[in-house]
Design a protein around this motif. Structure first.
Motif, short mmCIF file in Angstrom:
data_model
loop_
_atom_site.label_atom_id
_atom_site.label_comp_id
_atom_site.label_asym_id
_atom_site.label_seq_id
_atom_site.Cartn_x
_atom_site.Cartn_y
_atom_site.Cartn_z
N ASP A 102 0.45 8.75 -6.38
CA ASP A 102 0.62 10.18 -6.03
C ASP A 102 1.52 10.77 -7.26
O ASP A 102 1.45 11.81 -7.92
CB ASP A 102 1.48 10.44 -4.52
CG ASP A 102 1.55 11.84 -4.40
OD1 ASP A 102 0.74 12.59 -4.07
OD2 ASP A 102 2.72 12.35 -4.56
N GLY A 103 2.72 10.20 -7.56
CA GLY A 103 3.75 10.60 -8.58
C GLY A 103 2.93 10.69 -9.88
O GLY A 103 3.30 11.75 -10.61
N THR A 104 2.30 9.65 -10.52
CA THR A 104 1.90 9.74 -11.89
C THR A 104 0.60 10.66 -11.88
O THR A 104 0.34 11.35 -12.95
CB THR A 104 1.17 8.21 -12.15
OG1 THR A 104 0.38 7.87 -11.03
CG2 THR A 104 2.39 7.52 -12.35
N VAL A 105 -0.28 10.80 -10.92
CA VAL A 105 -1.15 11.71 -10.91
C VAL A 105 -0.67 13.23 -10.85
O VAL A 105 -1.36 14.13 -11.82
CB VAL A 105 -2.12 11.50 -9.46
CG1 VAL A 105 -3.13 12.81 -9.45
CG2 VAL A 105 -2.90 10.18 -9.83
N LEU A 106 0.31 13.50 -10.20
CA LEU A 106 0.92 14.75 -10.05
C LEU A 106 1.46 15.07 -11.33
O LEU A 106 1.24 16.42 -11.91
CB LEU A 106 1.93 14.94 -8.80
CG LEU A 106 2.72 16.31 -8.64
CD1 LEU A 106 1.70 17.16 -8.60
CD2 LEU A 106 3.54 16.08 -7.76
N ALA A 110 4.94 6.64 9.25
CA ALA A 110 5.51 7.00 7.75
C ALA A 110 4.13 7.28 7.16
O ALA A 110 4.14 8.17 6.31
CB ALA A 110 6.47 6.22 7.32
N ILE A 111 3.31 6.32 7.01
CA ILE A 111 2.10 6.47 6.08
C ILE A 111 1.13 7.91 6.71
O ILE A 111 0.56 8.49 6.06
CB ILE A 111 1.21 5.34 6.32
CG1 ILE A 111 1.71 4.11 5.59
CG2 ILE A 111 -0.14 5.65 5.72
CD1 ILE A 111 1.11 2.83 5.62
N ALA A 169 1.49 -1.69 -6.57
CA ALA A 169 2.35 -0.47 -6.76
C ALA A 169 2.26 -0.05 -8.47
O ALA A 169 2.25 0.96 -8.75
CB ALA A 169 3.88 -0.67 -6.57
N LEU A 170 1.97 -1.09 -9.21
CA LEU A 170 1.85 -1.20 -10.87
C LEU A 170 0.45 -0.61 -10.95
O LEU A 170 0.16 0.17 -12.10
CB LEU A 170 2.15 -2.42 -11.42
CG LEU A 170 3.62 -2.80 -11.32
CD1 LEU A 170 3.81 -3.96 -11.58
CD2 LEU A 170 4.47 -1.69 -11.97
N ILE A 171 -0.73 -0.86 -10.10
CA ILE A 171 -1.75 -0.41 -10.18
C ILE A 171 -2.01 1.12 -10.18
O ILE A 171 -2.75 1.95 -10.68
CB ILE A 171 -2.98 -0.98 -9.21
CG1 ILE A 171 -3.16 -2.56 -9.59
CG2 ILE A 171 -4.29 -0.33 -9.49
CD1 ILE A 171 -3.91 -3.39 -8.48
N GLY A 172 -1.25 1.67 -9.11
CA GLY A 172 -1.08 3.16 -9.06
C GLY A 172 -0.76 3.77 -10.28
O GLY A 172 -1.48 4.65 -10.59
N SER A 177 0.73 -1.28 0.10
CA SER A 177 -0.07 -0.03 -0.03
C SER A 177 0.75 1.24 -0.19
O SER A 177 0.46 2.22 -0.52
CB SER A 177 -0.97 -0.05 1.24
OG SER A 177 -0.31 -0.03 2.46
N ALA A 178 2.11 1.30 0.67
CA ALA A 178 3.02 2.12 0.63
C ALA A 178 3.28 2.61 -0.63
O ALA A 178 3.37 3.77 -1.22
CB ALA A 178 4.19 1.90 1.23
N LEU A 179 3.87 1.53 -1.64
CA LEU A 179 4.25 1.91 -2.84
C LEU A 179 3.04 2.32 -3.77
O LEU A 179 3.41 3.23 -4.60
CB LEU A 179 4.75 0.43 -3.39
CG LEU A 179 6.16 0.35 -3.22
CD1 LEU A 179 6.57 -1.19 -3.76
CD2 LEU A 179 7.24 1.25 -4.04
N PHE A 180 1.84 1.84 -3.52
CA PHE A 180 0.68 2.12 -4.39
C PHE A 180 0.53 3.68 -4.24
O PHE A 180 0.16 4.43 -5.13
CB PHE A 180 -0.58 1.58 -3.75
CG PHE A 180 -1.90 1.95 -4.47
CD1 PHE A 180 -2.17 1.36 -5.73
CD2 PHE A 180 -2.79 2.62 -3.79
CE1 PHE A 180 -3.11 1.77 -6.43
CE2 PHE A 180 -3.96 3.08 -4.32
CZ PHE A 180 -4.30 2.31 -5.65
N MET A 181 0.45 4.12 -2.88
CA MET A 181 0.26 5.65 -2.45
C MET A 181 1.48 6.39 -3.28
O MET A 181 1.07 7.54 -4.12
CB MET A 181 0.34 5.69 -1.10
CG MET A 181 -0.71 5.30 -0.34
SD MET A 181 -0.70 5.54 1.40
CE MET A 181 -0.73 7.47 1.55
#
Length: 470
Positions: free
Chosen positions: A24-28, A80-81, A142-145, A16-20
């Motif tokens: 976040d990075g691709t949306v931004l 951290a989350i 993480a790849l679904i993100g 879930s950490a990698l997903f977030m």
């Protein structure tokens, strides 16, 4: 609970950490041009919103393994989350670029602990012979993100407000904390030496100055004297850290890990490859919006194809590496993957959409295989007691080179615009930027060729017929 379901449950929770982070990075990246309009600045200046986050990661990731060992992996992971989620809320409230940068630095601090500790939890719970499959499970969310990020970001920016791209992290963060507390056992390691505060400060100063110096070069801001001064301070700070690390029993970044051949070559070759990995999510959405004249929503629907290709690869990683081994896969797949990314330089509005989708899909597939192999072979020969230090070291350079990829691509774009005498970036400038970053990444294959034929055999199950004992 049976071992396998428990392992998969743990892998998906920590992922879930990698997903977030990936979401976040691709949306931004998709939203940068729209955010630039809100802040009344050039889109080229928005690269600092990406590099500030990666900069914070580079500074604080070195401490992640030792903090997890001292306070417990689960406690650090959940904290951290929470920090990352708070940073997301503040990003959504930002009224100008400086405030956004500060909030992104806070996000980066959370991510600096969140992602490496997630990896540490997984690596300490999985035997080496199952690591490739474990990485596949770990990387699925993480790849679904990235698959969801571009179209979701484009839709949010087009139909709502760019601020909602940060607020969507709130429910994901809350779910990650709750599930981690329920299912993940909190473990810590004995601390054998005092925390390396001097190493954290000197390495932090070095990385911060180097990255901000590179950022200034990429955006063409301030005077050359100020830029060169920052880079000079960064180099001096790095030299001081190296002298300090040689005498400290437990340095914050243990350079002695580079004596391990598989780790060293993965760091070097992976760093070169990640120049392209960092540049792609910065260049592609901007090329589609500024060069093709697409809306954020339309560009997002196109750029998600690369992430979809990455997702499709996961089922193929284990059989490919078992058949060909790490060395052959990294050498030849690296050349092919980089060549596919270089094709993006030829994209033009008259291209059929199916052809663009095809290039991005194939590129994402082979790039993902490359990174999966790098992320696995790096730890093939690392002793279990040094795994935390190795993950911190490797992830620091991983994020540093992703940030450098943004800086290099932004610099190439900016210099191409200046050379042409234009006021704004055109398609020819994006072509130049793509070719520059892929030329750098091509250097990784000769480095990978130095791996032994049987490198990582315990993980991949590959047995080269002409393998010689080491």
């Amino acid at each position: 609970m049976p071992n396998t379901p428990h392992f998969r449950t743990t892998a998906l929770i920590v992922a879930s950490a990698l997903f977030m982070e990936q979401l976040d990075g691709t949306v931004l990246a998709t939203a940068l041009p729209t955010m630039a309009q809100t802040f009344h600045i050039s889109p080229l200046y928005m690269s600092v919103a990406l590099t500030s986050y990666l900069l914070s990661l580079a500074i604080f990731i070195p401490a992640s393994g030792k903090i997890a060992d001292r306070f417990g992996a689960c406690k650090v992971f959940c904290s951290a989350i929470a920090i990352f989620t708070l940073g997301s809320i503040l990003c959504g409230q930002a009224g100008n670029l400086p405030v956004l940068v500060i909030a992104r630095l806070l996000q980066g601090f959370g991510g600096a602990l969140m992602v490496p500790v997630a990896r540490l939890i997984l690596f300490r719970s999985v035997p080496k012979e199952e690591m490739i499959a474990a990485m596949a499970w770990f990387l699925v969310p993480a790849l679904i993100g990235p698959v969801l990020g571009p179209p979701l970001g484009g839709a949010i920016v087009t139909y709502l407000s760019w601020r909602w791209i940060f607020y969507i992290n709130i429910p994901i963060g809350l779910a990650g904390v709750v599930l981690a507390l329920l299912y993940i056992k909190d473990e810590s390691e004995p601390i054998r030496a005092r925390f390396d505060w001097l190493g954290l400060v000197t390495s932090g100063v070095s990385l911060a100055c180097l990255m901000f110096g590179l950022e200034m070069i990429s955006r063409g801001v301030t005077s050359p004297y100020a830029t060169l001064s920052l880079i000079g301070i960064g180099l001096v700070g790095g030299g001081i850290y190296l002298l300090h690390a040689k005498s400290h029993p437990a340095p914050i970044l243990d350079i002695r890990l580079m004596r391990i051949q598989t780790f060293r070559l993965s760091v070097i070759a992976g760093s070169l490859t990640r120049i392209t990995g960092g540049a792609l999510p910065f260049l592609l959405p901007m090329m589609m919006q500024l060069g093709f004249g697409m809306s954020a929503a339309h560009s997002g629907l196109i750029t998600f194809a690369g992430a979809a290709g990455s997702l499709l690869m996961k089922a193929s990683a284990t059989p490919i590496l078992r058949r060909f081994g790490f060395r052959a896969t990294l050498v030849w797949n690296g050349l092919f993957a980089t060549g596919c990314v270089a094709l993006c330089a030829a994209f033009r509005p008259e291209w059929p959409l199916a052809a663009i989708y095809g290039v991005l899909l194939v590129s994402g597939f082979f790039q993902s295989l490359q990174f999966t192999a790098y992320n696995t072979i790096a730890y093939a020969d690392i002793p279990s007691q040094r795994m935390g230090d190795a993950i911190s070291f490797y992830t620091t350079f991983q994020q540093l080179m992703l940030s450098l990829g943004i800086c290099v691509s932004a610099a190439a774009l900016h210099l191409s615009v200046l050379a042409s005498g234009r006021q704004h970036a055109a398609l020819a400038d994006f072509t130049t930027a793509f070719l520059v970053v892929t030329a750098i990444s091509l250097l990784a294959s000769p480095v990978c060729a130095r791996l032994p034929r049987n490198a990582g055999a315990a993980m991949s199950g590959h047995r080269a017929s002409d393998t010689k004992p080491r």
